[in-house]
Scaffold this active site. Structure first.
Site, short mmCIF file in Angstrom:
data_model
loop_
_atom_site.label_atom_id
_atom_site.label_comp_id
_atom_site.label_asym_id
_atom_site.label_seq_id
_atom_site.Cartn_x
_atom_site.Cartn_y
_atom_site.Cartn_z
N LEU A 49 80.87 70.58 60.71
CA LEU A 49 81.27 70.16 58.81
C LEU A 49 80.08 68.58 59.57
CD1 LEU A 49 84.73 69.45 57.83
CD2 LEU A 49 82.44 70.87 56.58
N ASP A 81 89.93 79.59 67.03
CA ASP A 81 88.34 79.52 67.54
C ASP A 81 87.66 79.58 67.47
OD1 ASP A 81 88.27 78.10 70.38
OD2 ASP A 81 86.44 79.76 70.34
N ALA A 123 84.79 64.54 76.17
CA ALA A 123 84.33 63.60 75.93
C ALA A 123 82.45 62.66 77.18
CB ALA A 123 85.31 61.79 77.04
N TRP A 178 62.66 87.64 59.61
CA TRP A 178 62.16 86.97 59.50
C TRP A 178 62.28 86.10 60.56
CZ3 TRP A 178 65.11 81.83 61.03
CH2 TRP A 178 63.73 80.36 61.22
N GLN A 190 72.62 77.19 62.87
CA GLN A 190 71.49 77.36 64.19
C GLN A 190 71.27 77.96 64.86
OE1 GLN A 190 75.12 75.57 66.80
NE2 GLN A 190 76.16 77.94 66.86
N GLU A 222 77.42 84.35 69.57
CA GLU A 222 77.09 83.09 70.85
C GLU A 222 76.92 84.33 72.42
OE1 GLU A 222 79.47 79.13 71.24
OE2 GLU A 222 80.61 80.59 71.62
N HIS A 268 85.75 76.47 61.68
CA HIS A 268 84.07 76.08 61.81
C HIS A 268 83.93 77.37 60.38
CE1 HIS A 268 84.31 74.23 65.58
NE2 HIS A 268 84.15 75.16 65.61
N ARG A 277 71.97 83.98 70.37
CA ARG A 277 72.84 82.42 69.92
C ARG A 277 72.05 82.44 67.77
NH1 ARG A 277 71.63 76.92 69.66
NH2 ARG A 277 72.78 75.42 69.50
#
Length: 530
Positions: A218, A273, A43, A525, A411, A254, A278, A381
């Site tokens: 998503l 996880d 939160a 790249w 990402q 990660e 994902h 990452r």
């Protein structure tokens, strides 16, 4: 209210423009957004910052009231103090105005009605002061899965507009319409059986249109881009199949471990996880057929069809790893292995790295391996989709041409680039690898790329389910992974050790190569400088 699809388009356009040109809800709409678990990390780090971003951009409905709710006793100011360090909006005036919209309610035990009656009274108090004929009660469950069912039961019995007889009489006499919705966070069970039990309990309380199972991947810009990239460009249509594509690799890395939350991670592992949710969602968007339209039901229908063609995984379909401490690591954390966490058993076989090969047995993809790999405590990452095309037939340049690859970088440094062969500059007539490069921060310099939670919370407010997981979709995902997970839970396969900060398990490279992927190692790249 406008239709969900039209509202969503206007709202997303407004986000790109920095502000809404006109309200996305009518003036007689009353929106109450309740965050259950408001005192928790999710939160304060994601939900309240995302709501504040929408408020700052004038996307949040002007009538929206936000209620934080948890077992803890605290004030709204204390809630603000916990959340403000994570807010992107550092303007004090914006934060002050945002927190004026927020109030806090302590609901006590999640399985007792008293606290939820108090919550409902708070919602009704705001609705009464606001007036209006169209009411929206939105509930975000930022809570552990163990309390999903008792919380949903109390919400249905005490906070759903159609549930309380006392309220029902008032609502009917006031003649206003109402919608209630609930977001449920992952994990959605541990296997097919537990997922089905959870789904049956929740769907017994709410209908499918009221349930939003959130997978924040998503909502990521480049994952959403897959739909337009695939179905908005004719140049890809004829090559997006087994005739032209050799293999697909979806990667998630990660650079940090699990220390401090090893107790939680050890009961789930990297497959539950990251991979089963994902990465499998990304695979669906890469592999699905063209939907009839962009409506939620049409898109999710096609995702389910793809999942039904995927065989369940077995032990031979995966390579597993578990990281160890790196004595040469630059940080204290990197010197600690997975089992150095006090919450992890010394003999744990839980994988922190996994590489799986999936097969889609339909006309488009038969024979094309799809690899999904993910890991903690790795060298960088990164999340990307790499689509490798087949070799050029009859290479007249002496086998100097390398395979073409289309890469969608999720990402960091969002980008789409295509690895291709060009003439080496100068007097020679040699083939050289280069790329066609669309780097987002370079091409769209003045555009704001919203956080995934920001986008999905907006979709939730607007009632658009496209980027949320449907019940049958979830069941098919667990069908694929459950046989493998049960064997791993029984200790049937021991993960291979890999050092913190490495590329992961070395044998995974051979596993991928043996199934058709070619890694030349001659070109890398590099993201354009910001």
């Amino acid at each position: 209210m406008l239709s969900s699809e039209k509202i969503n388009m206007e709202a997303l356009e407004a986000i790109q423009n920095g502000a809404a040109s006109k309200p996305i809800f009518s003036k007689d709409s009353c929106v109450v957004f309740t965050v259950l678990g408001a005192s928790g990390d999710l939160a304060k780090k994601k939900i309240f910052p995302s709501l504040c971003n929408l408020f700052e951009k004038k996307i949040l409905p002007p009538t929206c009231q936000i209620i934080g709710c948890a077992r803890s006793s605290m004030t709204t100011q204390q809630l603000a103090d916990k959340s403000n360090p994570f807010m992107k909006a550092k303007n004090k005036d914006v934060l002050t105005e945002f927190w004026k919209r927020v109030s806090y309610v302590s609901c006590g035990a999640y399985d007792k009605a008293e606290g939820f009656i108090t919550l409902s009274d708070k919602i009704e108090e705001f609705e009464k002061s606001h007036g209006g004929e169209k009411r929206f009660r939105l509930f975000y469950l930022a809570l552990p899965p163990a309390v999903f069912i008792p919380v949903c039961t109390q919400l249905k019995n005490n906070c759903w507009i159609q549930s309380r007889s006392k309220s029902l009489e008032k609502f009917t006499s006031d003649r206003y319409t109402a919608e209630c919705r609930v977001i449920v966070e992952k994990p959605f069970g541990k296997d097919l059986e537990s997922s089905n039990q959870l789904s049956q309990a929740i769907t017994a309380l709410f209908n499918e249109q009221e349930i939003y199972r959130i997978d924040h991947y998503l909502g990521k810009e480049m994952v959403l881009n897959l739909m337009i990239l695939r179905f908005g460009n004719e140049l890809f249509r004829s090559v997006w199949n087994r005739e032209r594509i050799a293999c697909v690799v979806i990667t998630f890395k990660e650079p940090f471990g699990t220390y401090g939350r090893g107790g939680y991670f050890d009961t789930n592992g990297i497959i539950r996880d990251v991979m089963q949710n994902h990465l499998l969602q990304i695979l669906c968007l890469v592999a699905m057929e063209r939907p009839v339209s962009v409506h939620a039901s049409d898109i999710r229908d096609e995702k389910v069809k793809v999942l039904k063609f995927i065989r369940p995984l077995d032990l031979d379909d995966v390579v597993l790893g578990q990281y160890t401490g790196n004595p040469d690591g630059q940080t204290e954390d990197s010197k600690l292995g997975y089992r150095d966490d006090p919450g992890v058993p010394n003999d744990s076989k839980t994988a922190t790295y996994a590489c799986a090969k999936l097969n889609i047995d339909n006309d488009r993809w038969a024979g094309v391996p799809f690899f999904i790999k993910c890991g903690k405590a790795m060298n960088e990452r990164k999340a990307e989709i790499r689509i490798q095309f087949k070799d050029t037939p009859s290479d007249i340049f002496g086998s100097k041409c390398k395979r073409n690859e289309l890469v969608i970088r999720v990402q960091p440094d969002e980008a789409v680039y295509c690895k291709m062969n060009v003439k080496s500059p100068g007097m020679s007539f040699e083939a050289e690898e280069s790329e066609l490069n669309l780097t987002y921060h370079e091409r769209f310099q003045d555009m704001d790329l919203p956080d995934a939670y920001e986008r999905l919370i907006l979709d939730f407010i607007l009632g658009t389910q496209t980027n949320f997981v449907r019940t049958d979709e979830l069941a098919e995902a667990w069908r694929i992974f459950t046989p493998l997970l049960h064997k791993l839970d029984a200790g049937a396969k021991t993960p291979v050790e890999y050092p913190y900060g490495s590329r992961g398990v070395a044998s995974a490279d051979d596993f991928i190569r043996d199934s058709g992927f070619k890694f030349s190692g001659t070109y890398k790249w590099t993201a354009a400088k910001k």
